[in-house]
Design a protein around this motif. Structure first.
Motif, PDB file in Angstrom:
ATOM      1  N   CYS A 304       0.758  -1.255   0.183  1.00  0.00           N
ATOM      2  CA  CYS A 304      -0.048  -0.084   0.201  1.00  0.00           C
ATOM      3  C   CYS A 304       1.004   1.064  -0.073  1.00  0.00           C
ATOM      4  CB  CYS A 304      -0.930   0.017   1.167  1.00  0.00           C
ATOM      5  SG  CYS A 304      -1.999   1.364   1.237  1.00  0.00           S
ATOM      6  N   ASP A 305       0.875   1.960  -1.164  1.00  0.00           N
ATOM      7  CA  ASP A 305       1.826   3.075  -1.276  1.00  0.00           C
ATOM      8  C   ASP A 305       1.171   4.329  -0.568  1.00  0.00           C
ATOM      9  OD1 ASP A 305       3.709   1.607  -2.688  1.00  0.00           O
ATOM     10  OD2 ASP A 305       2.529   1.934  -4.605  1.00  0.00           O
ATOM     11  N   ASP A 306      -0.238   4.304  -0.406  1.00  0.00           N
ATOM     12  CA  ASP A 306      -0.858   5.494   0.079  1.00  0.00           C
ATOM     13  C   ASP A 306      -1.840   5.069   1.214  1.00  0.00           C
ATOM     14  OD1 ASP A 306      -1.642   8.175   0.783  1.00  0.00           O
ATOM     15  OD2 ASP A 306      -2.832   8.470  -1.389  1.00  0.00           O
ATOM     16  N   LYS A 307      -1.292   4.971   2.340  1.00  0.00           N
ATOM     17  CA  LYS A 307      -2.127   4.375   3.309  1.00  0.00           C
ATOM     18  C   LYS A 307      -3.314   5.532   3.826  1.00  0.00           C
ATOM     19  CE  LYS A 307       1.465   1.183   5.413  1.00  0.00           C
ATOM     20  NZ  LYS A 307       2.130   0.773   6.653  1.00  0.00           N
ATOM     21  N   PRO A 308      -4.459   4.893   4.116  1.00  0.00           N
ATOM     22  CA  PRO A 308      -4.880   3.261   4.198  1.00  0.00           C
ATOM     23  C   PRO A 308      -5.135   2.677   3.147  1.00  0.00           C
ATOM     24  CG  PRO A 308      -6.627   4.481   5.030  1.00  0.00           C
ATOM     25  CD  PRO A 308      -5.524   5.653   4.797  1.00  0.00           C
ATOM     26  N   CYS A 309      -5.267   1.619   2.687  1.00  0.00           N
ATOM     27  CA  CYS A 309      -5.794   0.624   1.461  1.00  0.00           C
ATOM     28  C   CYS A 309      -6.774  -0.405   1.973  1.00  0.00           C
ATOM     29  CB  CYS A 309      -4.484   0.007   0.772  1.00  0.00           C
ATOM     30  SG  CYS A 309      -3.352   0.990   0.272  1.00  0.00           S
ATOM     31  N   LEU A 310      -7.626  -0.710   1.133  1.00  0.00           N
ATOM     32  CA  LEU A 310      -8.488  -1.724   1.176  1.00  0.00           C
ATOM     33  C   LEU A 310      -7.806  -2.998   0.706  1.00  0.00           C
ATOM     34  CD1 LEU A 310     -12.169  -0.434   0.614  1.00  0.00           C
ATOM     35  CD2 LEU A 310     -10.755  -0.618   2.708  1.00  0.00           C
ATOM     36  N   PHE A 311      -7.804  -3.109  -0.633  1.00  0.00           N
ATOM     37  CA  PHE A 311      -7.164  -4.358  -1.162  1.00  0.00           C
ATOM     38  C   PHE A 311      -6.668  -4.069  -2.557  1.00  0.00           C
ATOM     39  CE2 PHE A 311     -11.709  -4.390  -2.351  1.00  0.00           C
ATOM     40  CZ  PHE A 311     -11.698  -4.751  -3.630  1.00  0.00           C
ATOM     41  N   ASN A 312      -5.778  -5.121  -3.012  1.00  0.00           N
ATOM     42  CA  ASN A 312      -5.097  -4.540  -4.233  1.00  0.00           C
ATOM     43  C   ASN A 312      -4.108  -3.360  -4.285  1.00  0.00           C
ATOM     44  OD1 ASN A 312      -4.349  -5.828  -6.913  1.00  0.00           O
ATOM     45  ND2 ASN A 312      -5.436  -4.039  -7.813  1.00  0.00           N
ATOM     46  N   GLY A 313      -3.851  -2.943  -3.070  1.00  0.00           N
ATOM     47  CA  GLY A 313      -3.192  -1.867  -2.652  1.00  0.00           C
ATOM     48  C   GLY A 313      -3.605  -0.746  -3.286  1.00  0.00           C
ATOM     49  N   GLN A 314      -4.973  -0.612  -3.167  1.00  0.00           N
ATOM     50  CA  GLN A 314      -5.946   0.508  -3.476  1.00  0.00           C
ATOM     51  C   GLN A 314      -6.097   1.608  -2.392  1.00  0.00           C
ATOM     52  OE1 GLN A 314      -7.040   0.572  -6.910  1.00  0.00           O
ATOM     53  NE2 GLN A 314      -8.608   2.204  -6.803  1.00  0.00           N
ATOM     54  N   HIS A 315      -5.714   2.810  -2.523  1.00  0.00           N
ATOM     55  CA  HIS A 315      -5.991   3.741  -1.355  1.00  0.00           C
ATOM     56  C   HIS A 315      -7.450   3.973  -1.173  1.00  0.00           C
ATOM     57  CE1 HIS A 315      -5.557   7.184   1.532  1.00  0.00           C
ATOM     58  NE2 HIS A 315      -6.401   7.890   0.363  1.00  0.00           N
ATOM     59  N   VAL A 316      -8.227   4.082   0.012  1.00  0.00           N
ATOM     60  CA  VAL A 316      -9.358   4.288   0.356  1.00  0.00           C
ATOM     61  C   VAL A 316      -9.287   4.891   1.670  1.00  0.00           C
ATOM     62  CG1 VAL A 316     -11.535   3.549   0.662  1.00  0.00           C
ATOM     63  CG2 VAL A 316     -10.340   2.519  -1.160  1.00  0.00           C
ATOM     64  N   PRO A 317     -10.047   6.201   1.920  1.00  0.00           N
ATOM     65  CA  PRO A 317     -10.044   6.601   3.161  1.00  0.00           C
ATOM     66  C   PRO A 317     -10.733   5.742   4.183  1.00  0.00           C
ATOM     67  CG  PRO A 317     -10.337   8.168   1.546  1.00  0.00           C
ATOM     68  CD  PRO A 317     -10.414   7.070   0.838  1.00  0.00           C
ATOM     69  N   PRO A 318     -10.547   6.050   5.436  1.00  0.00           N
ATOM     70  CA  PRO A 318     -11.096   5.152   6.471  1.00  0.00           C
ATOM     71  C   PRO A 318     -12.676   5.323   6.288  1.00  0.00           C
ATOM     72  CG  PRO A 318      -9.331   6.305   7.667  1.00  0.00           C
ATOM     73  CD  PRO A 318      -9.317   6.783   6.157  1.00  0.00           C
ATOM     74  N   ILE A 319     -13.322   4.094   6.252  1.00  0.00           N
ATOM     75  CA  ILE A 319     -14.902   3.940   6.399  1.00  0.00           C
ATOM     76  C   ILE A 319     -15.300   3.963   7.550  1.00  0.00           C
ATOM     77  CG2 ILE A 319     -16.698   2.988   5.425  1.00  0.00           C
ATOM     78  CD1 ILE A 319     -14.952   1.935   2.996  1.00  0.00           C
TER      79      ILE A 319
END
Length: 693
Positions: A304-319
């Motif tokens: 995960c280059d831009d934390k946080p991530c969900l899956f496949n290294g994809q950045h997603v803000p906290p839910i």
């Protein structure tokens, strides 16, 4: 069709097929005129009907190698439906869009461009729909845009936009998250809580809508997509891992725990008989093993280059699942309701209950399953073959990938609010109380991202309030109009004129459609009676105008060459309602000779206005009676040499006394006591042939 309606056509070109959607809404001027306080503070009311949608297969991406065939071999059937539904006089004012999604994204750019270009050319050559800019109307849209449109559609139908108090989830939050999954990609879109929105502002899109009163509605939304993580693409990767692990040289059978016991298919999922020697996947019906093998397909181990991530290294803000209740559409709906539940089973998604149904189904022998589905729709067998893998993939994406709590087992990551108690009453009625709920329709309207695009377009037609001049659309989360801002594609008109009589002709057509859909004649006669009573209550001049409009609707619905029915009875009724001679006047209109007459337009009591076909405004008398124009060139000559058929009134003015059959029917009785007292009437020499006028 009346001027009050606006129309929109949009084609969803997905990976497995193309679906036509037609939408309709009130012209903003008309809607605002009759709106209540709540409606003025709401978005435009957009409607659709079942017959206004149509899907064909395969997907438009299959024409990448031969784009010249996409029009006649693929689009023609959908275009013909749109041309049939939308009134011809509204075509030029109706935008048409084709927006391709994941299937086209997988094609090389050159093939994408070729298909898009051919599509635009076909639309322009075969329709008069509004298509001013091919690049904006015909395009391959990013997954993020598809997710944002879907988020708009879901919240629009649920009511979170127009009734924030009724959908308060806590923490001043009233919108719903959106999940979509097709064959090739998956999307997520949600509005983070205030704290997360402040910390991750650069990740968000600024969306601006406009309510009917012209006031803006602004939202900050995160949206992302996973290309290759749709259910079909995931299945291909799953099969590849099975073959790499189990296929032995010289053998042609590979065990598949995601297929029911005894079911044999090839790599593409097509049924294979037991005697076939082709490569076969043989079902073992082990759902726990199926789950174990699908989980690695998420790519949770990718950095995960831009934390946080969900899956496949994809950045997603906290839910924040306390306030973000997600609505899942497309495969989320089909996979939870296809073979495991009926469409009427709208209970909220429960992990324990769902997994129990899946395990029970997938552990059966295929012959037992097949015997149960044969009596159902013809493609249900295919759905049953794929159901176990799809269920496994959905569970993995929802709970291992996105992190949605297993309702009834897991606690929300950020506890503190009892979701069931805090959610608004309006949301309770919809049933969306839990962190995830699969849905297909809300209030009988499909939750499709295409609706979100039309909501945006319709909102852009509303004139802004003073000092609220920022446009409708979306772009980067910055103030003003960002460089990447995508406008709604529509424009507003502050001088729209709406004729109230259009309401009646439109209502007539809608009721006729509705009556035709009913199997009993009683409902049809009930509708006719209601229309007739309302018709009689209107003023005579309006009845006459309305008669022409409704008759036009009925004539348009009569097939060419079919005989007219009930003409004698209709003439009797019209004579009673409008006076003798009306039927003759209507016949002249039908035969196309009306352009040889010039009549003053009747004006309504409300001061309604409308433009003539040649752009000249025509006003009637204030009395509401329309009169023929007198074409007198030299009054002195007439006074000296009055022609037969002319007379002088008490002021010495020449008055033409035409036969009553030639006069506007409402003038036949105006100012006259009786027919018996009228003088013998001769044809006036002033009346030349109709071509002279």
């Amino acid at each position: 069709m009346g001027k009050k309606w606006r129309w929109g056509v949009i084609l969803d070109a997905g990976s497995s097929g193309t679906r036509l959607h037609i939408y309709r809404w009130l012209d903003p001027a008309k809607a605002a005129k009759d709106a209540s306080y709540e409606e003025l503070h709401s978005l435009p009311n957009i409607v659709t009907k079942d017959k206004w949608t149509k899907k064909i297969r395969p997907g438009i991406s299959t024409f990448g190698d031969h784009p010249e065939d996409v029009g006649p071999d693929h689009l023609q059937e959908l275009v013909e439906r749109a041309l049939d539904v939308i009134p011809e006089d509204k075509h030029a004012d109706t935008p048409i869009y084709l927006m391709a999604t994941a299937g086209m994204r997988l094609l090389p750019p050159t093939q994408q461009r070729a298909v898009v270009t051919e599509t635009c050319s076909y639309f322009r050559a075969n329709t008069r729909f509004s298509l001013p800019d091919c690049d904006k109307h015909i395009q391959v849209i990013p997954g993020e845009t598809e997710g944002l449109y879907g988020w708009i559609a879901a919240n629009y139908l649920l009511g979170g936009f127009d009734n924030p108090e009724g959908h308060a989830h806590g923490k001043n939050h009233h919108t719903y998250g959106f999940l979509d999954m097709g064959g090739a990609s998956a999307q997520i879109a949600f509005a983070p809580n205030a704290t997360v929105a402040e910390e991750h502002g650069n990740d968000l899109k600024l969306l601006r809508l406009r309510s009917l009163n012209g006031a803006p509605k602004e939202y900050k939304v995160f949206t992302s997509t996973w290309l290759g993580f749709g259910v079909n693409q995931a299945r291909e990767r799953y099969v590849k891992t099975l073959l790499d692990e189990f296929l032995i040289d010289g053998e042609h059978e590979v065990p598949d725990p995601c297929l029911p016991r005894g079911l044999r298919t090839n790599e593409k999922g097509d049924y294979v008989s037991g005697s076939s020697k082709e490569l076969s996947l043989v079902g073992t019906g082990e759902f726990d093993e199926c789950l174990r093998r699908t989980k690695p397909l998420l790519g949770k181990d990718i950095p995960c280059d831009d934390k946080p991530c969900l899956f496949n290294g994809q950045h997603v803000p906290p839910i924040d699942f306390d306030i973000n209740h997600f609505v899942g559409v497309s495969e989320y709906w089909h996979t939870t309701h296809g073979v495991f539940a009926n469409k009427e089973d709208d209970t909220a998604y429960d992990f324990n209950t769902y997994q129990k149904k899946v395990v029970e189904f997938c552990s059966q022998h295929w012959e037992e399953i097949d015997s149960k589905v044969q009596s159902r729709k013809k493609d249900h067998g295919k759905e049953a073959q794929e159901a176990c893998f799809k269920a496994s993939w959905l569970i993995s994406v929802l709970h291992e990938g996105i992190g949605i709590p297993r309702y009834g087992i897991d606690h929300a990551p950020t506890p503190g609010i009892n979701v069931t108690k805090e959610v608004g009453e309006a949301a309770k009625e919809k049933g969306f109380l839990n962190p995830f709920q699969a849905a297909d329709e809300i209030d009988n309207i499909e939750i499709s991202w295409t609706l979100g695009k039309m909501v945006l377009y319709a909102a852009g037609q509303i004139p802004p309030k003073d000092n609220y001049l920022l446009p409708v659309g979306f772009g980067s989360n910055v103030k003003g109009i960002p460089p990447d801002f995508q406008h709604a594609g529509s424009s507003f008109n502050t001088t729209s004129a709406i004729d109230d009589d259009d309401d009646w002709s439109d209502t007539a057509e809608d009721l006729i459609d509705h009556a035709k859909s009913k199997s009993t004649s009683g409902f049809f006669f009930f509708v006719i009676i209601l229309l007739f009573i309302a018709f009689l209550l209107r003023k005579r001049d309006r009845r006459m105008r309305l008669y022409g409009k409704v008759n036009k609707v009925l004539r348009r619905r009569r097939r060419p060459g079919s005989p007219r029915k009930g003409g004698l009875g209709l003439s009797v009724i019209t004579n009673k309602l409008f006076g003798r001679g009306f039927y003759n006047y209507e016949r002249v209109l039908e035969e196309g000779d009306a352009d040889q007459f010039e009549l003053g337009e009747a004006s309504s009591d409300e001061g309604d206005t409308s433009d003539s076909s040649n752009g000249r405004a025509r006003a009637g008398r204030s009395s509401g009676l329309a009169t023929p124009k007198l074409n007198v060139e030299d009054f002195d000559d007439l006074k000296k040499n009055p022609h037969p058929g002319s007379a002088l009134d008490r002021s010495g003015l020449v008055v033409r006394t035409e036969s009553r059959e030639r006069l506007f029917p409402q003038m036949l009785t105006a100012g006259r006591r009786s027919r018996a007292g009228s003088p013998t009437r001769l044809k006036s020499p002033l009346i030349g042939s109709m071509s002279e006028h």
